[in-house]
Design a protein around this motif. Structure first.
Motif, mmCIF file in Angstrom:
data_model
loop_
_atom_site.group_PDB
_atom_site.id
_atom_site.type_symbol
_atom_site.label_atom_id
_atom_site.label_comp_id
_atom_site.label_asym_id
_atom_site.label_seq_id
_atom_site.Cartn_x
_atom_site.Cartn_y
_atom_site.Cartn_z
ATOM 1 N N GLN A 110 0.829 -1.209 0.000
ATOM 2 C CA GLN A 110 0.000 0.000 0.000
ATOM 3 C C GLN A 110 0.865 1.261 0.000
ATOM 4 O OE1 GLN A 110 -2.620 -0.827 3.405
ATOM 5 N NE2 GLN A 110 -4.337 -0.943 1.972
ATOM 6 N N ALA A 111 2.031 1.187 0.627
ATOM 7 C CA ALA A 111 2.943 2.334 0.643
ATOM 8 C C ALA A 111 3.457 2.666 -0.752
ATOM 9 C CB ALA A 111 4.124 2.039 1.578
ATOM 10 N N LEU A 112 3.386 1.680 -1.652
ATOM 11 C CA LEU A 112 3.788 1.902 -3.036
ATOM 12 C C LEU A 112 2.628 2.416 -3.879
ATOM 13 C CD1 LEU A 112 5.937 -1.327 -3.577
ATOM 14 C CD2 LEU A 112 6.745 0.974 -3.032
ATOM 15 N N GLY A 113 1.466 2.608 -3.236
ATOM 16 C CA GLY A 113 0.306 3.136 -3.937
ATOM 17 C C GLY A 113 -0.575 2.096 -4.579
ATOM 18 N N GLU A 114 -0.384 0.816 -4.246
ATOM 19 C CA GLU A 114 -1.175 -0.243 -4.869
ATOM 20 C C GLU A 114 -2.522 -0.385 -4.169
ATOM 21 O OE1 GLU A 114 0.931 -3.879 -5.219
ATOM 22 O OE2 GLU A 114 2.580 -3.011 -6.354
ATOM 23 N N SER A 115 -3.545 -0.691 -4.946
ATOM 24 C CA SER A 115 -4.890 -0.860 -4.397
ATOM 25 C C SER A 115 -5.015 -2.211 -3.713
ATOM 26 C CB SER A 115 -5.938 -0.766 -5.507
ATOM 27 O OG SER A 115 -5.832 -1.885 -6.387
ATOM 28 N N LEU A 116 -6.024 -2.335 -2.839
ATOM 29 C CA LEU A 116 -6.232 -3.587 -2.123
ATOM 30 C C LEU A 116 -6.605 -4.720 -3.078
ATOM 31 C CD1 LEU A 116 -6.029 -4.377 0.849
ATOM 32 C CD2 LEU A 116 -8.503 -4.137 1.017
ATOM 33 N N SER A 117 -7.352 -4.410 -4.129
ATOM 34 C CA SER A 117 -7.731 -5.446 -5.085
ATOM 35 C C SER A 117 -6.513 -5.974 -5.840
ATOM 36 C CB SER A 117 -8.769 -4.907 -6.074
ATOM 37 O OG SER A 117 -8.249 -3.808 -6.811
ATOM 38 N N LYS A 118 -5.571 -5.088 -6.164
ATOM 39 C CA LYS A 118 -4.331 -5.529 -6.836
ATOM 40 C C LYS A 118 -3.516 -6.410 -5.900
ATOM 41 C CE LYS A 118 -0.879 -5.230 -9.887
ATOM 42 N NZ LYS A 118 0.252 -5.825 -9.171
ATOM 43 N N ILE A 119 -3.437 -6.036 -4.633
ATOM 44 C CA ILE A 119 -2.695 -6.841 -3.661
ATOM 45 C C ILE A 119 -3.345 -8.203 -3.488
ATOM 46 C CG2 ILE A 119 -1.937 -6.967 -1.257
ATOM 47 C CD1 ILE A 119 -1.877 -3.888 -1.248
ATOM 48 N N GLN A 120 -4.692 -8.246 -3.454
ATOM 49 C CA GLN A 120 -5.399 -9.517 -3.334
ATOM 50 C C GLN A 120 -5.032 -10.458 -4.465
ATOM 51 O OE1 GLN A 120 -9.453 -7.734 -2.884
ATOM 52 N NE2 GLN A 120 -9.740 -9.424 -1.472
ATOM 53 N N THR A 121 -5.035 -9.948 -5.681
ATOM 54 C CA THR A 121 -4.733 -10.782 -6.841
ATOM 55 C C THR A 121 -3.303 -11.301 -6.788
ATOM 56 O OG1 THR A 121 -6.296 -9.532 -8.197
ATOM 57 C CG2 THR A 121 -4.656 -10.839 -9.357
ATOM 58 N N ASP A 122 -2.362 -10.448 -6.466
ATOM 59 C CA ASP A 122 -0.955 -10.860 -6.409
ATOM 60 C C ASP A 122 -0.711 -11.856 -5.279
ATOM 61 O OD1 ASP A 122 -0.523 -9.192 -8.522
ATOM 62 O OD2 ASP A 122 0.415 -7.608 -7.373
ATOM 63 N N PHE A 123 -1.380 -11.666 -4.138
ATOM 64 C CA PHE A 123 -1.174 -12.556 -2.999
ATOM 65 C C PHE A 123 -1.670 -13.968 -3.282
ATOM 66 C CE2 PHE A 123 -0.390 -10.195 1.224
ATOM 67 C CZ PHE A 123 0.568 -9.398 0.606
ATOM 68 N N ALA A 124 -2.623 -14.109 -4.220
ATOM 69 C CA ALA A 124 -3.152 -15.438 -4.530
ATOM 70 C C ALA A 124 -2.064 -16.360 -5.082
ATOM 71 C CB ALA A 124 -4.298 -15.321 -5.545
ATOM 72 N N TRP A 125 -1.009 -15.771 -5.661
ATOM 73 C CA TRP A 125 0.058 -16.577 -6.278
ATOM 74 C C TRP A 125 1.390 -16.424 -5.529
ATOM 75 C CZ3 TRP A 125 -2.712 -19.263 -9.541
ATOM 76 C CH2 TRP A 125 -3.847 -18.670 -10.122
ATOM 77 N N LEU A 126 1.379 -15.807 -4.351
ATOM 78 C CA LEU A 126 2.614 -15.507 -3.636
ATOM 79 C C LEU A 126 3.084 -16.724 -2.844
ATOM 80 C CD1 LEU A 126 4.244 -12.858 -3.472
ATOM 81 C CD2 LEU A 126 3.171 -12.434 -1.266
ATOM 82 N N SER A 127 4.326 -17.155 -3.086
ATOM 83 C CA SER A 127 4.885 -18.285 -2.347
ATOM 84 C C SER A 127 5.322 -17.835 -0.953
ATOM 85 C CB SER A 127 6.100 -18.851 -3.098
ATOM 86 O OG SER A 127 7.175 -17.911 -3.084
ATOM 87 N N PRO A 128 5.506 -18.767 -0.007
ATOM 88 C CA PRO A 128 5.983 -18.389 1.327
ATOM 89 C C PRO A 128 7.314 -17.644 1.278
ATOM 90 C CG PRO A 128 5.105 -20.626 1.367
ATOM 91 C CD PRO A 128 5.147 -20.204 -0.074
ATOM 92 N N GLU A 129 8.190 -18.064 0.370
ATOM 93 C CA GLU A 129 9.496 -17.404 0.268
ATOM 94 C C GLU A 129 9.344 -15.968 -0.232
ATOM 95 O OE1 GLU A 129 8.710 -20.310 -1.077
ATOM 96 O OE2 GLU A 129 9.811 -21.666 0.278
ATOM 97 N N ALA A 130 8.480 -15.784 -1.235
ATOM 98 C CA ALA A 130 8.260 -14.434 -1.769
ATOM 99 C C ALA A 130 7.587 -13.539 -0.734
ATOM 100 C CB ALA A 130 7.409 -14.512 -3.038
ATOM 101 N N LEU A 131 6.675 -14.111 0.058
ATOM 102 C CA LEU A 131 6.024 -13.345 1.111
ATOM 103 C C LEU A 131 7.047 -12.881 2.143
ATOM 104 C CD1 LEU A 131 3.503 -12.293 2.585
ATOM 105 C CD2 LEU A 131 3.292 -14.554 3.644
ATOM 106 N N SER A 132 7.963 -13.764 2.527
ATOM 107 C CA SER A 132 8.987 -13.409 3.500
ATOM 108 C C SER A 132 9.888 -12.298 2.974
ATOM 109 C CB SER A 132 9.819 -14.651 3.849
ATOM 110 O OG SER A 132 10.848 -14.336 4.759
ATOM 111 N N ASP A 133 10.265 -12.400 1.688
ATOM 112 C CA ASP A 133 11.120 -11.371 1.080
ATOM 113 C C ASP A 133 10.404 -10.028 1.006
ATOM 114 O OD1 ASP A 133 13.111 -13.245 0.764
ATOM 115 O OD2 ASP A 133 12.632 -13.665 -1.336
ATOM 116 N N LEU A 134 9.123 -10.052 0.710
ATOM 117 C CA LEU A 134 8.353 -8.822 0.594
ATOM 118 C C LEU A 134 8.138 -8.164 1.952
ATOM 119 C CD1 LEU A 134 6.636 -6.820 -1.051
ATOM 120 C CD2 LEU A 134 4.716 -8.406 -0.828
#
Length: 207
Positions: free
Chosen positions: A73-97
């Motif tokens: 959100q600090a990068l200006g992304e909408s909640l709907s965009k974050i929802q879509t991206d999180f659907a494919w986010l691996s545990p490793e990618a989540l940790s890095d983010l």
């Protein structure tokens, strides 16, 4: 494991050092209890790991999810965009983010009185189903004729884009979507989600 208030405090500590805050003044810099429950309702954050009496308990993955949401959100992304991206986010990618310090991912002496559902359930959008291997064949019979092999067909692989609509409902479309597409689809799907919820066809989550 932590209570929701302890989880909020850990999110605050994780963001305190370098989080610039969301550019939209309507978005809280640190999610409160109500926001966390809402994220859980729409499937953006996992359900609690279990209960201690009537107290919901949360773990490190919840902390990483919440911190990652705020960083996006600090990068200006909408909640709907974050929802879509999180659907494919691996545990490793989540940790890095999320970049949550290790010290905040540790601690907590609560015992869970119900099984940890998140550890056993499959991430249906990312994990392939398990295929049981068996060498058992039905007993042969003198009158049994060999089965005719089924014709083989070529399978065309198609790339799909997922849009999380809330209530555990995921819409798949065969095209790449823009952020505007996602926002308009989410708004248009609201009556459908209400209908599905009324008929008990969503995952039944509530705040």
């Amino acid at each position: 494991m932590w209570t929701i208030d302890e989880l909020v405090e850990r999110v605050r500590e994780a963001l305190a050092a370098e989080y610039p805050g969301a550019p939209n003044g309507r978005v809280r810099d640190v999610p409160d209890r109500r926001a966390i429950r809402w994220y859980t309702t729409i499937g953006l954050v996992d359900k609690p790991l279990g209960m201690r009496g009537r107290t919901a308990l949360y773990g490190p993955r919840h902390l990483q999810q919440l911190v990652a949401i705020k960083r996006r959100q600090a990068l200006g992304e909408s909640l709907s965009k974050i929802q879509t991206d999180f659907a494919w986010l691996s545990p490793e990618a989540l940790s890095d983010l999320a970049q949550v310090p290790d010290r905040l991912l540790e601690g907590g002496g609560w015992e869970i009185t119900t099984p940890d559902a998140s550890a056993s359930r499959l991430r249906f959008w990312a994990d392939p189903p398990a295929i049981a291997e068996s060498s058992c064949e039905p007993p042969s019979s003198p009158d049994r004729q060999p089965a005719t092999p089924a014709p083989r067909h070529d399978v065309t692989t198609q790339t799909l884009t997922g849009v999380t609509l809330g209530g555990g409902v995921l819409l798949l479309v065969p095209q790449t979507l823009t952020e505007r597409d996602r926002d308009e689809i989410a708004a248009a799907a609201a009556p459908l989600i209400d209908l599905l919820a009324a008929r008990g066809l969503t995952d039944g989550s509530s705040s």
